[in-house]
Design a protein around this motif. Structure first.
Motif, PDB file in Angstrom:
ATOM      1  N   ALA A   1      -1.397   9.596  22.439  1.00 38.34           N
ATOM      2  CA  ALA A   1      -0.897   9.053  21.178  1.00 38.34           C
ATOM      3  C   ALA A   1      -1.128  10.025  20.022  1.00 38.34           C
ATOM      4  O   ALA A   1      -0.261  10.222  19.186  1.00 38.34           O
ATOM      5  N   VAL A   2      -2.308  10.652  19.998  1.00 39.27           N
ATOM      6  CA  VAL A   2      -2.636  11.527  18.861  1.00 39.27           C
ATOM      7  C   VAL A   2      -2.046  12.917  19.039  1.00 39.27           C
ATOM      8  O   VAL A   2      -1.502  13.503  18.111  1.00 39.27           O
ATOM      9  N   TYR A   3      -2.122  13.474  20.260  1.00 38.18           N
ATOM     10  CA  TYR A   3      -1.711  14.872  20.450  1.00 38.18           C
ATOM     11  C   TYR A   3      -0.421  15.018  21.253  1.00 38.18           C
ATOM     12  O   TYR A   3       0.046  16.139  21.473  1.00 38.18           O
ATOM     13  N   GLY A   4       0.134  13.893  21.723  1.00 33.60           N
ATOM     14  CA  GLY A   4       1.413  13.950  22.433  1.00 33.60           C
ATOM     15  C   GLY A   4       1.366  14.681  23.771  1.00 33.60           C
ATOM     16  O   GLY A   4       2.386  15.180  24.247  1.00 33.60           O
ATOM     17  N   VAL A   5       0.206  14.733  24.401  1.00 33.59           N
ATOM     18  CA  VAL A   5       0.115  15.428  25.692  1.00 33.59           C
ATOM     19  C   VAL A   5       0.740  14.567  26.802  1.00 33.59           C
ATOM     20  O   VAL A   5       0.910  13.360  26.641  1.00 33.59           O
ATOM     21  N   THR A   6       1.081  15.208  27.897  1.00 33.55           N
ATOM     22  CA  THR A   6       1.593  14.490  29.060  1.00 33.55           C
ATOM     23  C   THR A   6       0.481  13.604  29.619  1.00 33.55           C
ATOM     24  O   THR A   6      -0.643  14.066  29.832  1.00 33.55           O
ATOM     25  N   HIS A   7       0.844  12.350  29.872  1.00 28.10           N
ATOM     26  CA  HIS A   7      -0.133  11.360  30.334  1.00 28.10           C
ATOM     27  C   HIS A   7      -0.898  11.842  31.571  1.00 28.10           C
ATOM     28  O   HIS A   7      -2.134  11.802  31.616  1.00 28.10           O
TER      29      HIS A   7
END
Lengths: 390, 390
Positions: B276-282
């Motif tokens: 949510a904060v850094y938009g990384v791949t789950h």
């Protein structure tokens, strides 16, 4: 991996006291009047039938009773049930028992809305619709509570035949309380264990390659069954062990152990003749047939038996044939520990009529039958001979 | 073993070309007009969308399109989809994609027949009914094709929240063609692998004892995933390896790996804040969080990590703590082989704002959260700090 269709729509409700939900579950499925199907007197004596009917009455579900289903269930009880369900206008069939009771309930369910003879379905006719079936499980073994299959014996001619319906005959719900199995005689628990293991073996011995996930699920389930069965032997009221065995029986037969590959089922064919001709317990018969069938396969095609031996029984042997044989020895040792027979004499058939068995099995299953190595009469004969033991 | 309810009513149709059955399957479920939900352009470029719409047209199913679903799907696309489905009077939602697309489709499905704001369901309101959802799966990872769950991020405030619906949101069918995954970038395949493994870990780390059958299924699935993932690395068009990984993603999350016990899900909470904060791949985020979480647990409660190490990674060590640590090293080595990050810097977050992450995770998940060892802010902080690595 082969293409596959997989769906297990049965609602499994598992744990203590779940039999008391029977009435509400039937309402949820739209039922108003149930034909209750039971076996002998044990569900009456234990008070289970009383609890179940109370649950139905509380929910306003009328009911009538078909009792006296025996192991290796027969067509005559199915005809009786169809007649009763029609006369009483039942719109739900509730099986309270083990595999024989559930199989009878499914055959009745298929027969009620069908104008012809229900036996047509066992002769290859597809089941298009059926009265919904629910289950209160008392014997974990057959896996019938989560499958679309039913096996019925036709008394006239001793034909023991199955129908496999991917969808129409799957129970709507299965109420599974492990405590109900505390009082099973040990011989029935152990026959159930052999039965569920055989459901995995039938799916495990395959020519389809590249189905590692299904292999690992099969191997894991077998390991769990062996561990937990021995715990039950030590303590018949070990709740967790009973629960593991009960759920394993479902996992073994609801399809998850077979996805993506050809299955075999020759050993079930070979065993069904023992049950039909000699009336032996299905699971005990499988404990005799499977090691004999595996011994035949160790000679003809040892690869799968070797993998089973290495992964389930931790056999450390690079030679496939020899690994497979060691695995079979370990399996038989486990069966003996579970007080199961491992040859025909121990099964109570010291002088098996092998000519008759071979004739019947090919009459019912065709020639060849099975898929891992398709069996011709000489092969079936050799396996029955091996089952005599030494 | 705990009491449980288990039902997987989704019809899995698995194999080559099954996407061409989409139209007929929608008819079978009673649909007449479908909202098709897709992500970016890859399903357009590959020709998949074209094949699917042709299948719908052949079956006489009208359709409209919602495109542009991104990873970590957001509420704004859900509102857009609900509006479109209502305006176009769609009675079926067809997700063509991976977890984000399916999760968006489910949230739309819940929102369409509901008068209020669909976000209510993410705030605890129970989903009573929903438009039926079908899936053409393109990315095996989230397991959303066989689950009743959906995870959506609210852009206003970066809340990433899930709903778990045992029944209403399960897809009616999932069409699963492993060939559709041949062209996935390796990073996406490997993130999917980490995602499905984490779905098993969340269920495996439990305080419930006596669930051997479920343990063995989890361990078997993990072994299969590790073997088959490495085969895909060697050959991206290995059909059987792709098929095993695709089906493993479903097995990992359709519930069979969790029956009869308390699950944890703290690591998903910890990871969701990274996404949510850094938009990384789950999945990549989980590859970083899980070893850190397991390291914390190796100190606090090593038993389950030790069993995992022994049974999945064949670690031979009698000391639980030391076995667990060795297992974590093996897991990280596998992740590195799959070119996954194993610390926050490798994940592209060299200077993580750990204060913010801790604040957000407890805001979203409460205090404490997780069940194997419930986490308080000091614990979450320590796990995020461990995730920085060395």
């Amino acid at each position: 991996m082969n293409n596959f269709f997989f769906c297990t729509p049965t609602k499994y409700v598992f744990g203590r006291d779940v039999e008391n939900e029977a009435g509400q579950r039937i309402i949820d499925e739209g039922g108003t009047k149930a034909l209750i199907v039971i076996g002998g007197g044990s569900v009456v004596r234990s008070g289970l039938l009383d609890r179940v009917t109370k649950s139905l009455e509380k929910a306003g579900i009328a009911h009538c009773l078909l009792s006296g289903i025996q192991p290796n269930p027969v067509d005559t009880k199915v005809y009786e049930g169809i007649k009763m369900a029609r006369a009483e206008r039942c719109d739900f069939i509730l099986a309270v028992g083990g595999g024989s009771v559930i199989d009878t309930a499914k055959a009745i369910a298929a027969g009620v809305p069908y104008d012809g003879d229900f036996w047509d379905f066992f002769m290859g006719r597809k089941v298009e619709r059926a009265v919904p079936v629910g289950v209160v499980l008392t014997i974990p073994a057959a896996g019938s509570e989560g499958s679309g299959n039913t096996v019925i014996t036709r008394l006239d001619g001793l034909h023991k035949i199955s129908i496999r319906s991917p969808y129409a005959l799957r129970p709507k719900f299965a109420l599974m309380n492990p405590e109900l199995t505390y009082t099973l005689p040990f011989s029935q628990t152990s026959a159930g264990v052999a039965d569920m293991m055989s459901h995995i073996f039938e799916r495990y011995f395959t020519n389809t390659t590249g189905v590692e996930i299904t292999d690992r699920i099969c191997e894991g389930a077998l390991k769990a069954i062996i561990t937990e069965a021995l715990k039950i032997k030590a303590n018949p009221t070990d709740y967790d062990a009973r629960a593991n065995i009960m759920w394993s029986g479902t996992v073994a037969h609801n399809g998850i152990c077979g996805v993506g590959r050809e299955e075999d089922w020759a050993s079930h064919g070979l065993e069904h003749e023992l049950s039909a001709v000699y009336g032996v317990t299905h699971g005990a018969g499988l404990a005799v047939i499977f090691p004999a069938w595996m011994t035949f396969m160790a000679e003809r095609k040892p690869a799968r038996g070797a993998q089973l031996a290495r992964r389930v029984f931790d056999i450390d042997d690079d030679d496939d044939r020899s690994a497979a044989i060691k695995g079979i020895e370990r399996l038989k040792a486990f069966y003996r520990e579970m007080e199961l027979p491992t040859n025909l004499a121990e099964l109570g058939i010291p002088d098996a009529d092998i000519d008759l068995l071979v004739e019947k099995v090919h009459e019912n299953k065709g020639t060849p039958f099975g898929s891992y190595v398709p069996l011709y009469p000489d092969d079936s004969r050799r396996i029955y001979e091996t089952a005599k033991g030494v």
